[in-house]
Design a protein around this motif. Structure first.
Motif, PDB file in Angstrom:
ATOM      1  N   THR A  31     -10.243  39.427  16.012  1.00 52.84           N
ATOM      2  CA  THR A  31     -10.810  39.986  14.779  1.00 52.84           C
ATOM      3  C   THR A  31     -10.633  39.072  13.576  1.00 52.84           C
ATOM      4  O   THR A  31     -11.384  39.184  12.602  1.00 52.84           O
ATOM      5  CB  THR A  31     -10.165  41.351  14.469  1.00 52.84           C
ATOM      6  OG1 THR A  31      -8.746  41.179  14.317  1.00 52.84           O
ATOM      7  CG2 THR A  31     -10.445  42.346  15.587  1.00 52.84           C
ATOM      8  N   GLU A  32      -9.652  38.183  13.615  1.00 57.27           N
ATOM      9  CA  GLU A  32      -9.364  37.349  12.452  1.00 57.27           C
ATOM     10  C   GLU A  32      -9.409  35.855  12.758  1.00 57.27           C
ATOM     11  O   GLU A  32     -10.002  35.084  12.009  1.00 57.27           O
ATOM     12  CB  GLU A  32      -7.989  37.715  11.881  1.00 57.27           C
ATOM     13  CG  GLU A  32      -7.884  39.149  11.381  1.00 57.27           C
ATOM     14  CD  GLU A  32      -6.492  39.488  10.906  1.00 57.27           C
ATOM     15  OE1 GLU A  32      -5.627  38.588  10.943  1.00 57.27           O
ATOM     16  OE2 GLU A  32      -6.253  40.631  10.507  1.00 57.27           O
ATOM     17  N   SER A  33      -8.771  35.436  13.841  1.00 57.45           N
ATOM     18  CA  SER A  33      -8.672  34.007  14.112  1.00 57.45           C
ATOM     19  C   SER A  33      -8.585  33.726  15.603  1.00 57.45           C
ATOM     20  O   SER A  33      -8.115  34.561  16.387  1.00 57.45           O
ATOM     21  CB  SER A  33      -7.433  33.412  13.421  1.00 57.45           C
ATOM     22  OG  SER A  33      -6.241  33.961  13.971  1.00 57.45           O
ATOM     23  N   ASP A  44      -5.635  35.876  16.798  1.00 59.12           N
ATOM     24  CA  ASP A  44      -5.061  36.649  15.697  1.00 59.12           C
ATOM     25  C   ASP A  44      -3.564  36.427  15.532  1.00 59.12           C
ATOM     26  O   ASP A  44      -2.866  37.258  14.950  1.00 59.12           O
ATOM     27  CB  ASP A  44      -5.333  38.152  15.895  1.00 59.12           C
ATOM     28  CG  ASP A  44      -6.821  38.461  15.981  1.00 59.12           C
ATOM     29  OD1 ASP A  44      -7.598  37.761  15.300  1.00 59.12           O
ATOM     30  OD2 ASP A  44      -7.193  39.382  16.730  1.00 59.12           O
ATOM     31  N   ALA A  52     -18.083  34.919  17.863  1.00 63.27           N
ATOM     32  CA  ALA A  52     -16.868  35.120  17.070  1.00 63.27           C
ATOM     33  C   ALA A  52     -17.042  34.572  15.660  1.00 63.27           C
ATOM     34  O   ALA A  52     -16.665  35.214  14.672  1.00 63.27           O
ATOM     35  CB  ALA A  52     -15.671  34.474  17.758  1.00 63.27           C
ATOM     36  N   VAL A  57     -14.736  35.571  12.462  1.00 63.62           N
ATOM     37  CA  VAL A  57     -13.470  35.075  13.008  1.00 63.62           C
ATOM     38  C   VAL A  57     -13.351  33.584  12.692  1.00 63.62           C
ATOM     39  O   VAL A  57     -14.312  32.814  12.865  1.00 63.62           O
ATOM     40  CB  VAL A  57     -13.404  35.294  14.534  1.00 63.62           C
ATOM     41  CG1 VAL A  57     -12.131  34.688  15.119  1.00 63.62           C
ATOM     42  CG2 VAL A  57     -13.470  36.787  14.850  1.00 63.62           C
TER      43      VAL A  57
END
Length: 310
Positions: free
Chosen positions: A176-178, A253, A198, A203
């Motif tokens: 979701t983030e990285s 993440d 992504a 992301v």
């Protein structure tokens, strides 16, 4: 005590592996793509000489037919160690694993060569998780006895080609983030597509790759093409300075990671089938990833950020 611990090469040196071999009291199962380091050979022989049941399985040749591990096999056999070629039904066994006393298992991205202990960025996972250890031992025994290895659908490890592409694609999809990746090759279309998706959902994708000139001639175009697609879409692509990149790692993440010996290329995902189906397109390989818990993710993050060239 954690079920899993992380070894970072070359920072941690070969000592954890040597200590594990020296500490074995009952049995050692060693399966290796390349095995030539003198200290590891001596430790393996030493385990046999003190009464440990040692079995070593070696990949006999590369895809092009070039023989490998012949000198190591002769040395081990001369000392009385049981040695076998990897399962002939698997054209290439790229796996690097060790099971100690049926209690702990090592999953490596590294070969047992001196350079992988000293000058390459590599990882190994040590697991004491009972189901993971059993699964690795069962695979070894099946290959040793030339039997089919087919773990259940709920396999604890990520196997190619049984569940490899799907599980790795799902791993990417859940970020979701990285996403941070270290791999030698970025060539599989499905995985590249998932990485593209992504980036589209926001992301932050950070990729560590080898310089293009180090890719094999036949893989240069598709290797560079995959990286350019990702870079054009905003993924940050870095090279490693001072070390040779050999690791195969993914971190999502900052919380979930996977380590193994699989390059992100079609041959690694498609060409081996442990259900007995044949691949017409090319050779089959046995490889795996082991899923990491959050305990080791900070170590991976630190290692991934060291020696970077923008």
């Amino acid at each position: 005590m954690s079920h899993r611990t992380l070894i970072v090469m070359p920072d941690d040196t070969g000592k954890p592996i040597l200590d594990a071999i020296s500490g074995a009291t009952k049995s050692l199962r060693i399966k290796m793509f390349l095995f030539s380091d003198p200290d590891l050979i001596a430790a393996t022989i030493g385990a046999h000489q003190r009464g440990v049941k040692v079995r070593v399985m070696l990949n006999p040749a590369r895809r092009g037919g070039e023989p490998e591990n012949e000198d190591t096999r002769k040395t081990l056999e001369a000392a009385g160690v049981e040695v076998a070629d990897s399962n002939p039904d698997i054209d290439v066994t790229h796996e690097k694993s060790m099971v100690i006393d049926d209690e702990r298992a090592f999953i490596h991205s590294l070969n047992w060569e001196t350079k992988n202990l000293t000058v390459t960025r590599d990882y190994a996972i040590v697991t004491a998780h009972r189901h993971e250890v059993e699964e690795i031992a069962q695979c070894f025994d099946a290959d040793w006895n030339r039997k089919r290895f087919a773990p259940a659908n709920e396999a604890h490890l990520i196997w190619c080609s049984l569940n490899g592409r799907n599980r790795i694609a799902n791993f990417i999809d859940q970020a979701t983030e990285s996403l941070t990746l270290q791999n030698e090759r970025y060539q599989d279309e499905v995985i590249i597509e998932r990485l593209v998706r992504a980036t589209h959902r926001g992301v932050k994708v950070h990729i560590l790759s080898r310089p293009a000139h180090t890719l094999k001639k036949g893989k240069l175009v598709e290797g560079v093409e995959g990286l350019r697609i990702l870079q054009d879409l905003g993924a940050k692509v870095h090279k490693l300075k001072g070390l040779k990149l050999h690791a195969k790692m993914m971190l999502a993440d900052g919380k979930r990671g996977i380590i193994g010996s699989i390059n992100l290329a079609p041959g690694s995902f498609d060409s081996r089938d442990i259900h007995g189906r044949r691949s017409v397109a090319g050779p089959r390989t046995r490889q795996r990833y082991l899923t990491l818990g959050s305990v080791s993710c900070q170590q991976i993050t630190d290692a991934a950020q060291n020696h970077l060239v923008k």
